[in-house]
Scaffold this motif. Structure first.
Motif, PDB file in Angstrom:
ATOM      1  N   GLN A  50       4.824  22.068 -11.525  1.00 64.85           N
ATOM      2  CA  GLN A  50       3.786  21.049 -11.591  1.00 64.85           C
ATOM      3  C   GLN A  50       2.571  21.467 -10.764  1.00 64.85           C
ATOM      4  OE1 GLN A  50       4.402  17.961 -13.485  1.00 64.85           O
ATOM      5  NE2 GLN A  50       5.954  19.397 -14.170  1.00 64.85           N
ATOM      6  N   THR A  51       1.404  21.009 -11.178  1.00 65.00           N
ATOM      7  CA  THR A  51       0.180  21.330 -10.439  1.00 65.00           C
ATOM      8  C   THR A  51      -0.173  20.254  -9.425  1.00 65.00           C
ATOM      9  OG1 THR A  51      -1.169  20.301 -12.173  1.00 65.00           O
ATOM     10  CG2 THR A  51      -0.746  22.662 -12.373  1.00 65.00           C
ATOM     11  N   GLU A  52       0.406  19.028  -9.578  1.00 65.27           N
ATOM     12  CA  GLU A  52       0.074  17.945  -8.659  1.00 65.27           C
ATOM     13  C   GLU A  52       0.587  18.246  -7.252  1.00 65.27           C
ATOM     14  OE1 GLU A  52       0.836  15.968 -12.700  1.00 65.27           O
ATOM     15  OE2 GLU A  52       1.809  17.487 -11.458  1.00 65.27           O
ATOM     16  N   GLN A  53      -0.191  17.817  -6.285  1.00 67.55           N
ATOM     17  CA  GLN A  53       0.192  17.983  -4.888  1.00 67.55           C
ATOM     18  C   GLN A  53       0.662  16.641  -4.325  1.00 67.55           C
ATOM     19  OE1 GLN A  53       0.142  21.000  -3.181  1.00 67.55           O
ATOM     20  NE2 GLN A  53      -0.310  21.813  -5.229  1.00 67.55           N
ATOM     21  N   PRO A  54       1.628  16.644  -3.413  1.00 71.85           N
ATOM     22  CA  PRO A  54       2.071  15.377  -2.808  1.00 71.85           C
ATOM     23  C   PRO A  54       0.920  14.671  -2.111  1.00 71.85           C
ATOM     24  CG  PRO A  54       3.584  17.176  -2.272  1.00 71.85           C
ATOM     25  CD  PRO A  54       2.381  17.802  -2.900  1.00 71.85           C
ATOM     26  N   LEU A  55       0.877  13.349  -2.245  1.00 70.12           N
ATOM     27  CA  LEU A  55      -0.122  12.535  -1.566  1.00 70.12           C
ATOM     28  C   LEU A  55       0.565  11.815  -0.421  1.00 70.12           C
ATOM     29  CD1 LEU A  55      -2.918  11.195  -1.307  1.00 70.12           C
ATOM     30  CD2 LEU A  55      -2.137   9.466  -2.945  1.00 70.12           C
ATOM     31  N   VAL A  56       0.190  12.164   0.795  1.00 73.94           N
ATOM     32  CA  VAL A  56       0.764  11.537   1.979  1.00 73.94           C
ATOM     33  C   VAL A  56      -0.308  10.670   2.621  1.00 73.94           C
ATOM     34  CG1 VAL A  56       1.897  11.894   4.198  1.00 73.94           C
ATOM     35  CG2 VAL A  56       2.311  13.498   2.310  1.00 73.94           C
ATOM     36  N   LEU A  57      -0.108   9.354   2.573  1.00 74.95           N
ATOM     37  CA  LEU A  57      -1.063   8.423   3.143  1.00 74.95           C
ATOM     38  C   LEU A  57      -0.922   8.356   4.658  1.00 74.95           C
ATOM     39  CD1 LEU A  57      -0.648   5.429   0.654  1.00 74.95           C
ATOM     40  CD2 LEU A  57      -2.514   7.091   0.688  1.00 74.95           C
ATOM     41  N   PRO A  59      -0.141   6.599   8.095  1.00 76.70           N
ATOM     42  CA  PRO A  59       0.907   5.582   8.276  1.00 76.70           C
ATOM     43  C   PRO A  59       0.425   4.151   8.107  1.00 76.70           C
ATOM     44  CG  PRO A  59       1.082   7.264   9.967  1.00 76.70           C
ATOM     45  CD  PRO A  59      -0.162   7.567   9.204  1.00 76.70           C
ATOM     46  N   GLU A  60      -0.757   3.828   8.614  1.00 81.41           N
ATOM     47  CA  GLU A  60      -1.254   2.454   8.505  1.00 81.41           C
ATOM     48  C   GLU A  60      -1.506   2.083   7.046  1.00 81.41           C
ATOM     49  OE1 GLU A  60      -2.543   4.807  10.377  1.00 81.41           O
ATOM     50  OE2 GLU A  60      -1.998   4.182  12.420  1.00 81.41           O
ATOM     51  N   GLU A  61      -2.100   2.992   6.278  1.00 77.71           N
ATOM     52  CA  GLU A  61      -2.363   2.723   4.863  1.00 77.71           C
ATOM     53  C   GLU A  61      -1.056   2.630   4.075  1.00 77.71           C
ATOM     54  OE1 GLU A  61      -5.215   5.233   2.978  1.00 77.71           O
ATOM     55  OE2 GLU A  61      -6.512   5.322   4.749  1.00 77.71           O
ATOM     56  N   ALA A  62      -0.111   3.509   4.394  1.00 78.25           N
ATOM     57  CA  ALA A  62       1.175   3.482   3.692  1.00 78.25           C
ATOM     58  C   ALA A  62       1.893   2.162   3.931  1.00 78.25           C
ATOM     59  CB  ALA A  62       2.041   4.652   4.157  1.00 78.25           C
ATOM     60  N   LEU A  63       1.877   1.669   5.162  1.00 78.25           N
ATOM     61  CA  LEU A  63       2.550   0.411   5.470  1.00 78.25           C
ATOM     62  C   LEU A  63       1.856  -0.755   4.776  1.00 78.25           C
ATOM     63  CD1 LEU A  63       4.797  -1.033   6.961  1.00 78.25           C
ATOM     64  CD2 LEU A  63       3.286  -1.196   8.964  1.00 78.25           C
ATOM     65  N   ALA A  64       0.512  -0.756   4.749  1.00 80.88           N
ATOM     66  CA  ALA A  64      -0.221  -1.821   4.067  1.00 80.88           C
ATOM     67  C   ALA A  64       0.094  -1.824   2.580  1.00 80.88           C
ATOM     68  CB  ALA A  64      -1.720  -1.655   4.295  1.00 80.88           C
ATOM     69  N   PHE A  65       0.207  -0.628   1.994  1.00 83.57           N
ATOM     70  CA  PHE A  65       0.564  -0.518   0.577  1.00 83.57           C
ATOM     71  C   PHE A  65       1.945  -1.109   0.320  1.00 83.57           C
ATOM     72  CE2 PHE A  65       3.113   2.164  -2.331  1.00 83.57           C
ATOM     73  CZ  PHE A  65       2.555   1.764  -3.536  1.00 83.57           C
ATOM     74  N   LEU A  66       2.910  -0.788   1.178  1.00 87.98           N
ATOM     75  CA  LEU A  66       4.269  -1.275   0.992  1.00 87.98           C
ATOM     76  C   LEU A  66       4.369  -2.787   1.202  1.00 87.98           C
ATOM     77  CD1 LEU A  66       6.219   1.570   2.851  1.00 87.98           C
ATOM     78  CD2 LEU A  66       6.132   1.174   0.392  1.00 87.98           C
ATOM     79  N   ARG A  67       3.460  -3.343   1.982  1.00 89.28           N
ATOM     80  CA  ARG A  67       3.489  -4.786   2.253  1.00 89.28           C
ATOM     81  C   ARG A  67       2.717  -5.598   1.216  1.00 89.28           C
ATOM     82  NH1 ARG A  67       1.388  -5.902   8.117  1.00 89.28           N
ATOM     83  NH2 ARG A  67       1.938  -8.038   7.483  1.00 89.28           N
ATOM     84  N   THR A  68       1.969  -4.944   0.351  1.00 92.24           N
ATOM     85  CA  THR A  68       1.076  -5.656  -0.572  1.00 92.24           C
ATOM     86  C   THR A  68       1.794  -6.441  -1.668  1.00 92.24           C
ATOM     87  OG1 THR A  68      -0.772  -4.145  -0.162  1.00 92.24           O
ATOM     88  CG2 THR A  68      -0.796  -5.354  -2.242  1.00 92.24           C
ATOM     89  N   PRO A  69       2.805  -5.880  -2.361  1.00 95.48           N
ATOM     90  CA  PRO A  69       3.435  -6.640  -3.462  1.00 95.48           C
ATOM     91  C   PRO A  69       4.051  -7.946  -2.981  1.00 95.48           C
ATOM     92  CG  PRO A  69       4.059  -4.317  -3.540  1.00 95.48           C
ATOM     93  CD  PRO A  69       3.372  -4.537  -2.230  1.00 95.48           C
ATOM     94  N   ARG A  70       3.892  -8.983  -3.799  1.00 93.12           N
ATOM     95  CA  ARG A  70       4.470 -10.280  -3.520  1.00 93.12           C
ATOM     96  C   ARG A  70       5.314 -10.719  -4.717  1.00 93.12           C
ATOM     97  NH1 ARG A  70       4.863 -10.904   1.058  1.00 93.12           N
ATOM     98  NH2 ARG A  70       5.215 -13.121   0.723  1.00 93.12           N
TER      99      ARG A  70
END
Length: 253
Positions: A50-57, A59-70
């Protein structure tokens, strides 16, 4: 590096004087070997490079993303188009699964009339459950609320449902379904969608006799079982803030 990555998993790669050899009969198609290759020389028919590279956010952005769904319990009546649904379901292909088993497919029910029919069957079955049925009070709760409030307390007025499916002999159908639905719920807000797990439905469809009745209604493909159910659609509510959870509890040894 690819050999070291594989030896603790499928152990399908051996080192030779000419490089590495892959035993495709033992390979679990996880793709780790190609992903860790520092030069991009790994060629694998089950895991094309694959040509895609891992996207590592951060920590603060990653946690906000994980908390967003309701868990959304108010939906608009307009249907989500198929192309948007496919983008949502595509996210369900990517969670980690034991031995890379995957094996989850989807059945999408669209149209409020169809959803109402499924609700009616749910209520019909729930009212006939024996008193010793596991978590019977939980199964009956939406039935009783609907009778009292005259509102949809099972699917919350959503016009569409997603059922996760797996082969009847799949060993890890339950866990893999949960992994997949979790990824769908995480992906949904980025598409302007809301989701809500329907755990009560899962309590009934886990029983083969009830699953067959729901399967006949929704057109369950032959050889498949219902693993889980998720409500989805365009939310008729906007969440403006993140919410708290119980404080972190850790036991250090």
């Amino acid at each position: 590096m690819c050999y070291r990555e594989c030896v603790l998993q499928a152990d399908a790669i051996t080192q030779t004087e000419y490089g590495v050899k892959i035993d495709l009969d033992r390979c679990s198609r996880c793709g780790h070997c190609a992903a860790v290759c520092p030069t991009g020389c790994m060629e694998h028919p089950y895991a094309p490079l694959q040509t895609e590279q891992p996207l590592v956010l951060p920590p603060e952005e990653a946690l906000a993303f994980l908390r967003t769904p309701r868990s959304v319990r108010r939906y608009r009546s307009d249907l989500v188009p198929k192309d948007v649904i496919e983008r949502l379901l595509n996210a369900g292909r990517y969670p980690q699964t034991a031995k890379n088993a995957q094996g989850i497919s989807y059945l999408v029910v669209s149209g409020r009339e169809k959803v109402v029919q499924i609700n009616q069957l749910y209520c019909e079955i729930a009212r006939t459950l024996p008193e010793d049925f596991p978590l019977r009070s939980r199964v009956m709760r939406p039935v009783l609320v609907q009778e009292e409030k005259k509102t949809d307390a099972l699917f919350y007025g959503a016009p569409q449902l997603i059922f996760t499916l797996a082969d009847m002999d799949h060993e890890r159908w339950k866990e893999n379904s949960q992994f997949s639905l979790t990824f769908l719920s995480l992906m949904a807000p980025s598409l302007g969608l809301g989701t809500c797990w329907c755990g009560q439905m899962g309590l009934l469809t886990a029983q083969m006799e009830y699953m067959k009745r729901f399967g006949a209604l929704i057109g369950l493909p032959e050889g498949k079982r219902i693993c889980g159910c998720m409500i989805f659609g365009y939310p008729d509510v906007k969440f403006r803030r993140l919410v708290a959870r119980d404080p972190l509890e850790v036991f250090w040894r």
